[in-house]
Design an enzyme around this catalytic site. Structure first.
Site, mmCIF file in Angstrom:
data_model
loop_
_atom_site.group_PDB
_atom_site.id
_atom_site.type_symbol
_atom_site.label_atom_id
_atom_site.label_comp_id
_atom_site.label_asym_id
_atom_site.label_seq_id
_atom_site.Cartn_x
_atom_site.Cartn_y
_atom_site.Cartn_z
ATOM 1 N N THR A 258 13.323 2.037 3.313
ATOM 2 C CA THR A 258 14.236 0.402 2.996
ATOM 3 C C THR A 258 14.780 -0.184 1.642
ATOM 4 O O THR A 258 14.673 0.991 0.334
ATOM 5 C CB THR A 258 12.516 0.030 2.751
ATOM 6 O OG1 THR A 258 11.677 0.006 3.538
ATOM 7 C CG2 THR A 258 12.380 -1.704 2.388
ATOM 8 N N GLY B 91 4.635 1.938 3.869
ATOM 9 C CA GLY B 91 4.389 0.069 4.131
ATOM 10 C C GLY B 91 3.035 0.305 3.976
ATOM 11 O O GLY B 91 2.853 -0.357 2.949
ATOM 12 N N ARG C 238 5.260 -2.701 15.142
ATOM 13 C CA ARG C 238 4.856 -2.690 13.805
ATOM 14 C C ARG C 238 5.096 -2.962 12.674
ATOM 15 O O ARG C 238 6.488 -3.093 12.548
ATOM 16 C CB ARG C 238 4.484 -0.928 13.787
ATOM 17 C CG ARG C 238 4.002 -0.256 12.474
ATOM 18 C CD ARG C 238 5.198 -0.094 10.813
ATOM 19 N NE ARG C 238 5.104 0.020 10.043
ATOM 20 C CZ ARG C 238 5.895 0.375 8.954
ATOM 21 N NH1 ARG C 238 6.711 0.069 9.073
ATOM 22 N NH2 ARG C 238 5.030 0.886 8.032
ATOM 23 N N VAL C 239 4.928 -3.730 11.752
ATOM 24 C CA VAL C 239 5.300 -4.215 10.499
ATOM 25 C C VAL C 239 5.451 -3.351 9.374
ATOM 26 O O VAL C 239 3.740 -3.213 8.802
ATOM 27 C CB VAL C 239 5.313 -5.693 10.530
ATOM 28 C CG1 VAL C 239 5.511 -6.140 9.425
ATOM 29 C CG2 VAL C 239 5.252 -6.182 11.882
ATOM 30 N N GLY C 240 6.037 -3.581 8.585
ATOM 31 C CA GLY C 240 5.509 -3.130 7.168
ATOM 32 C C GLY C 240 5.333 -3.685 6.014
ATOM 33 O O GLY C 240 5.273 -4.814 6.191
ATOM 34 N N ASP C 241 5.721 -3.192 4.682
ATOM 35 C CA ASP C 241 4.946 -3.561 3.762
ATOM 36 C C ASP C 241 6.515 -4.552 3.438
ATOM 37 O O ASP C 241 6.229 -5.608 2.930
ATOM 38 C CB ASP C 241 5.065 -3.327 2.003
ATOM 39 C CG ASP C 241 6.285 -1.745 2.794
ATOM 40 O OD1 ASP C 241 6.529 -1.361 3.008
ATOM 41 O OD2 ASP C 241 6.667 -1.619 0.784
ATOM 42 N N THR D 197 10.011 1.010 -2.065
ATOM 43 C CA THR D 197 9.993 1.821 -1.061
ATOM 44 C C THR D 197 9.087 3.283 -0.449
ATOM 45 O O THR D 197 8.356 3.631 -1.162
ATOM 46 C CB THR D 197 10.971 1.848 -0.907
ATOM 47 O OG1 THR D 197 11.873 3.020 0.397
ATOM 48 C CG2 THR D 197 11.952 2.645 -2.384
ATOM 49 N N GLY D 198 8.694 3.149 0.367
ATOM 50 C CA GLY D 198 7.819 3.910 0.905
ATOM 51 C C GLY D 198 6.973 3.571 1.901
ATOM 52 O O GLY D 198 7.573 2.798 3.166
HETATM 53 N N1 GLY Z 1 8.675 1.343 3.791
HETATM 54 C C1 GLY Z 1 9.296 0.767 5.002
HETATM 55 C C2 GLY Z 1 8.008 0.381 5.971
HETATM 56 O O1 GLY Z 1 6.828 1.149 5.875
HETATM 57 O O2 GLY Z 1 8.283 -0.372 6.976
#
Ligand code: GLY
Length: 304
Positions: free
Chosen positions: A165, A217, A192-195, A214-215
């Site tokens: 990200t 999620g 799938r949805v991240g952070d 970033t990392g």
């Molecule tokens: N940081 C990106 C994600 O896990 O979606």
């Protein structure tokens, strides 16, 4: 006047060609800061979304089915405005769709087909987001899996080199705002949805601070890490201390890797990470801070 700080994603290369794009984006964004925090953020992230070098927009990783699904978000700490787009496909600039959502509707998050429909209605054309490099990486990863082998590419990002990200925080002398954009994790489950579109997880802004993460999620969502950073700053810590504390906490709770970038209402910037790389550039009052480096906590907070 003002501050703009941009990161290119956890484990994205710090080579000159990557830093130059980040620097150009930060300087262009700074030029718009006097007009609008949100406009500046959008301009920065659009540049990164158009480049195949970053895991967002056109450079996004592919999900398990070989499709690019992207998340993006914008938060303005002055007006407590937030908007996010999740699992959107076939648009080059998810951050611009998030901005349109903020400015044209009362909705806060749109996902999947609804987000695509909204984008088309507001003039965002169908665009290919699958870069040749990411397609090749995905094909190799799926071939490895079909042979019962672990893919040699980084599973998180899909490439031999890493990258996650991207994000940006701004302070214009009056207020704070943040934005992020991502293709998420390589081979992620479709849908799938991240952070990134989770306020308080991977992104936050208030009258106190603006924070982007970033990392992994899921780890940021489950620990509400960006909100934690804001709370620690509100308690009197400098952004750099708050970020260190957040990464320690993330490590303790989730054994996760991450990078965090923040600016506070006094214009103090902090950034740190506990992985291989975390390219960050900072522009203050129109000038690039030469040799700015985020704090590397990899030895202290190793996850391997
Ligand atoms: N940081 C990106 C994600 O896990 O979606």
């Amino acid at each position: 006047m003002g501050i703009i700080a941009v990161h290119g994603g956890l484990d994205t290369s710090r080579d000159k060609q990557y830093l130059e794009i980040l620097q150009d984006a930060a300087l262009q964004g700074h030029g718009l800061l006097a007009k609008s925090r949100v406009q500046a953020l959008e301009a920065v992230l659009r540049i990164l979304e158009e480049s195949p070098k970053f895991n967002c927009g056109y450079g996004s990783v592919l999900n398990f089915d070989g499709v690019v699904e992207m998340d993006a978000a914008i938060v303005d700490g002055v007006f407590s405005r937030f908007s996010a787009i999740a699992a959107i496909r076939d648009v080059h600039n998810p951050v611009s769709v998030a901005r349109a959502l903020m400015e044209k509707t009362k909705d806060v998050i749109l996902a999947g087909d609804g987000a695509i429909k909204f984008a088309r209605k507001h003039g965002f054309p169908t665009a290919n987001c699958v870069s040749d490099e990411q397609l090749d990486a995905w094909q190799k990863a799926r071939e490895s899996l079909a042979r019962g082998e672990k893919p040699t590419q980084n599973l998180y990002t899909g490439l031999a080199y890493h990258g996650d990200t991207v994000g940006c925080v701004v302070w214009d002398g009056e207020g704070l705002a943040a934005a992020s954009s991502t293709g998420g994790c390589s081979l992620k489950t479709p849908g799938r949805v991240g952070d990134t579109p989770c306020l308080g997880g991977g992104i936050f802004a208030s009258k106190t601070s603006a924070v982007v993460c970033t990392g992994v999620g899921e780890a940021f969502i489950e620990t509400l890490t960006s909100k934690y950073v804001d709370e620690v700053i509100a308690g009197g810590s400098e952004p750099q201390q708050a970020i260190k504390s957040a990464l320690k906490r993330l490590h303790e709770l989730k054994k996760a890797e991450g990078g965090i970038l923040a600016v506070d209402a006094r214009g103090r910037v902090g950034s740190a990470f506990n992985a291989g790389q975390f390219p960050v550039v900072v522009v203050v009052d129109g000038k690039l801070l030469e040799d700015y480096q985020p704090v590397n906590l990899r030895q202290e907070l190793s996850v391997h």
